[in-house]
Design a protein around this motif. Structure first.
Motif, mmCIF file in Angstrom:
data_model
loop_
_atom_site.group_PDB
_atom_site.id
_atom_site.type_symbol
_atom_site.label_atom_id
_atom_site.label_comp_id
_atom_site.label_asym_id
_atom_site.label_seq_id
_atom_site.Cartn_x
_atom_site.Cartn_y
_atom_site.Cartn_z
ATOM 1 N N ARG A 83 3.392 -0.364 -11.507
ATOM 2 C CA ARG A 83 4.168 -0.688 -10.522
ATOM 3 C C ARG A 83 5.154 0.400 -10.457
ATOM 4 O O ARG A 83 5.641 0.688 -11.386
ATOM 5 C CB ARG A 83 4.776 -1.985 -10.819
ATOM 6 N N GLU B 125 0.791 -1.136 0.029
ATOM 7 C CA GLU B 125 -0.021 0.013 -0.023
ATOM 8 C C GLU B 125 0.864 1.183 -0.117
ATOM 9 O O GLU B 125 2.012 1.189 0.496
ATOM 10 C CB GLU B 125 -1.118 -0.116 1.263
ATOM 11 N N GLU C 209 5.931 -0.358 -5.133
ATOM 12 C CA GLU C 209 4.309 -0.616 -4.656
ATOM 13 C C GLU C 209 3.549 -0.430 -6.080
ATOM 14 O O GLU C 209 4.077 -0.222 -7.267
ATOM 15 C CB GLU C 209 3.906 0.941 -4.076
ATOM 16 N N ILE C 210 2.360 -0.982 -6.113
ATOM 17 C CA ILE C 210 1.484 -1.356 -7.052
ATOM 18 C C ILE C 210 0.037 -0.497 -7.001
ATOM 19 O O ILE C 210 -0.342 -0.498 -5.707
ATOM 20 C CB ILE C 210 1.341 -2.767 -7.261
ATOM 21 N N PHE C 211 -0.432 -0.012 -8.052
ATOM 22 C CA PHE C 211 -1.695 0.706 -7.868
ATOM 23 C C PHE C 211 -2.425 0.082 -9.163
ATOM 24 O O PHE C 211 -1.565 -0.352 -10.298
ATOM 25 C CB PHE C 211 -1.836 2.025 -7.650
ATOM 26 N N TRP C 212 -3.566 0.147 -9.387
ATOM 27 C CA TRP C 212 -4.318 -0.142 -10.780
ATOM 28 C C TRP C 212 -5.326 1.136 -11.213
ATOM 29 O O TRP C 212 -5.648 1.903 -10.553
ATOM 30 C CB TRP C 212 -4.984 -1.578 -10.565
ATOM 31 N N VAL C 213 -5.232 1.223 -12.495
ATOM 32 C CA VAL C 213 -6.042 2.097 -13.227
ATOM 33 C C VAL C 213 -7.015 1.329 -13.889
ATOM 34 O O VAL C 213 -6.596 0.584 -14.908
ATOM 35 C CB VAL C 213 -5.294 3.022 -14.140
#
Lengths: 343, 197
Positions: free
Chosen positions: A47, A23, A33-37
């Motif tokens: 990433r 997070e 870290e990773i998030f998504w769109v």
């Protein structure tokens, strides 16, 4: 038996809780870290690795289409990650991007909309951070399409274009010419005579602008021509994605479905040459001298047409289509100098 | 043209073996398996298989049990997503000795993926929405082959070690499907007080 049961339960629980979610915990010198769109049916992972505390993020717009950003997350960007944050974004139907029935949305305007979404999210998530686009090959087309649209370019500090294909018709034309010219000179020198003769015969008799099939075959010759010029690289398609089975799906979609082949055919006429003058932000163009796929003439045409007050084309004399792989240090030096100048 | 299937069948030896349907002496099996999904997923599965039909080959001394099964599983793909899987299916066990048996099963299921980190979405006005625990649902079709070895001698046929390679499909995935290869290993336990007869 109780011992076996207890061991199994502990093992299962440890598996369940292992690998906690990464997070966002603020800017960091060693971010990972990773998030998504999610945009119109596609969930695209981003990433972010490296030094986000530098307040600089370099967004990788990978090539392909259909490849993935994972291929860039190794030595090719190691020094960049030490100094800056690097965002590895998998485009739709590429890398680990997922979703249900999204194949009908695979088209260039949609992918440009995806770039817009990713840049906006990066701005939102890393407030006060300068963003640079690092676009390679097909990513160069995508980046050009993004930059000439509306006021998108002003979200960015600069554009790093590596062997970027801002005009597919131009790539086809100059690729054929470069193959013919090089084939003639290499045959005279006695290097790979049979192979070059084969390429020469094909290119003399086939115009890649006349059909998608000929364009594809010319591109295949352009890739192997690098090898005949002594440019060695890892050609494994399985290095492009973390999960080769994802790559299998992505390539199947591109090459064996009507949606995929329609998309690839539509790219044959994609051309931003006459709009490059709209681009005013600093632009660094890095090119392999022996790139037969997107030849250096495409880079020269881009520099001539760009409206940027700062625009620089650098040729790498021991590289083909992937200078960041074959001349990693000089490429990273150029990028670091560019970023430091305009940050 | 109609003779082609017949000719095809004649390529193989045909034998009629002595068979008989018996009351089912096989217990319900509960199992827990650790799982590895190539190339980087890991997790676990718990499930139960319930036999409903048995055929004994008297000549060979072997037994075949048909069963239905149901499973709940979790896979973790580090730095990507977690998936929760539920499936139900049917299969057949082949028992040739008291020490081990094999099984082949097919199942159909549902898979939910939950992404790591935040999921962002732009609305039509360009405003960014944050989703936590954003998820997608897929269908799955699985094929398992299991190898079971008895591990506890004092209560024979109760505890088995199970090895289970499998191939499965996740769909619709990017408009098509995603292929998975998994290897599972763990224990299965026969409920001795729950024998069908």
């Amino acid at each position: 038996m109780k011992y076996i049961c207890t061991s199994c339960i502990i093992s299962l629980l440890s598996l369940f809780f292992a690998g906690c979610k990464k997070e966002f915990a603020g800017l960091s010198a060693n971010a990972n870290e990773i998030f998504w769109v999610t945009n119109n049916g596609a969930d695209m992972p981003v990433r972010v690795e490296g030094n986000t505390a530098s307040h600089i993020i370099i967004l990788i717009v990978h090539g392909g289409p259909g490849d993935g950003s994972f291929d860039y997350a190794d030595y090719k960007t190691a020094r960049l990650r030490e100094k800056y944050g690097v965002a590895f974004w998998d485009q739709r139907n590429a890398g680990s991007a997922a979703g249900n029935n999204n194949l009908d949305k695979l088209n260039l305007p949609q992918m440009i909309s995806d770039v817009e979404a990713v840049v906006k999210v990066l701005e939102f998530r890393y407030k006060g951070t300068g963003i640079y686009l690092y676009a390679h090959s097909f990513g160069g087309l995508l980046a050009a399409g993004y930059l000439v649209k509306d006021s998108n370019q002003y979200q960015l500090k600069g554009w790093i274009d590596i062997d970027g294909a801002h005009s597919y018709p131009l790539c086809d034309t100059v690729s054929r010419k470069m193959l013919i010219d090089t084939a003639r000179s290499e045959i005279v020198k006695g290097n790979y005579v049979l192979q070059w003769q084969n390429i020469l015969n094909y290119c003399n008799n086939h115009d890649p602008l006349s059909s998608y099939a000929i364009s594809s075959q010319t591109e295949t010759y352009a890739h192997v021509a690098e090898e005949y010029m002594g440019i060695k690289r890892d050609n494994s398609a399985f290095s492009l994605a973390e999960d080769p089975l994802d790559q299998l799906t992505n390539y199947y979609n591109l090459y064996y479905t009507s949606a995929g082949s329609n998309f690839l055919k539509s790219l044959e006429s994609a051309d931003y040459s006459d709009q490059l003058h709209k681009i005013k932000i600093p632009s660094l163009l890095l090119w392999g001298q022996y790139d037969f796929v997107v030849p250096p003439n495409v880079g020269q045409a881009a520099v001539a047409n760009l409206g940027s007050s700062y625009k620089k084309l650098v040729l790498f004399s021991h590289s083909g289509h992937h200078p960041m792989e074959t001349e990693t240090d000089p490429v990273e030096d150029e990028i670091i100098n560019f970023v430091e100048t305009f940050k | 043209m109609k003779t082609v299937p017949v000719l095809f069948l004649l390529m193989f030896p045909i034998a009629t073996l002595a068979q008989d349907s018996l009351s089912i002496r096989r217990p319900i099996f509960l199992y827990g398996l650790a799982a590895y999904d190539i190339p980087k997923g890991f997790g676990f599965t718990i499930g139960a298989s319930i036999p409903f039909h048995s055929v004994t080959n008297l000549k060979r001394g072997s037994e075949k049990n048909e069963f239905i099964s149901s499973e709940l599983g979790e896979y973790r793909y580090p730095f990507a997503y977690t998936s929760i899987l539920f499936n139900a299916g049917f299969g057949i066990e082949c028992i040739r000795s008291s020490k081990h048996f094999t099984g082949l099963s097919f199942s159909q299921g549902l898979l939910r993926t939950i992404y790591d980190g935040k999921v962002y979405e732009l609305d039509q006005n360009g405003n960014i929405k944050e989703h936590k625990l954003f998820r997608r649902t897929y269908l799955t079709t699985q094929c398992f082959y299991s190898l079971n070895y008895r591990v506890y001698k004092r209560n024979p046929n109760l505890w088995f070690i199970q090895l289970r390679p499998s191939a499965w499909l996740q769909y619709p995935y990017n408009g098509f499907l995603k292929l998975h290869f998994s290897l599972q290993a763990g224990i299965s336990y026969g409920l001795k007080n729950h024998v069908f007869s």
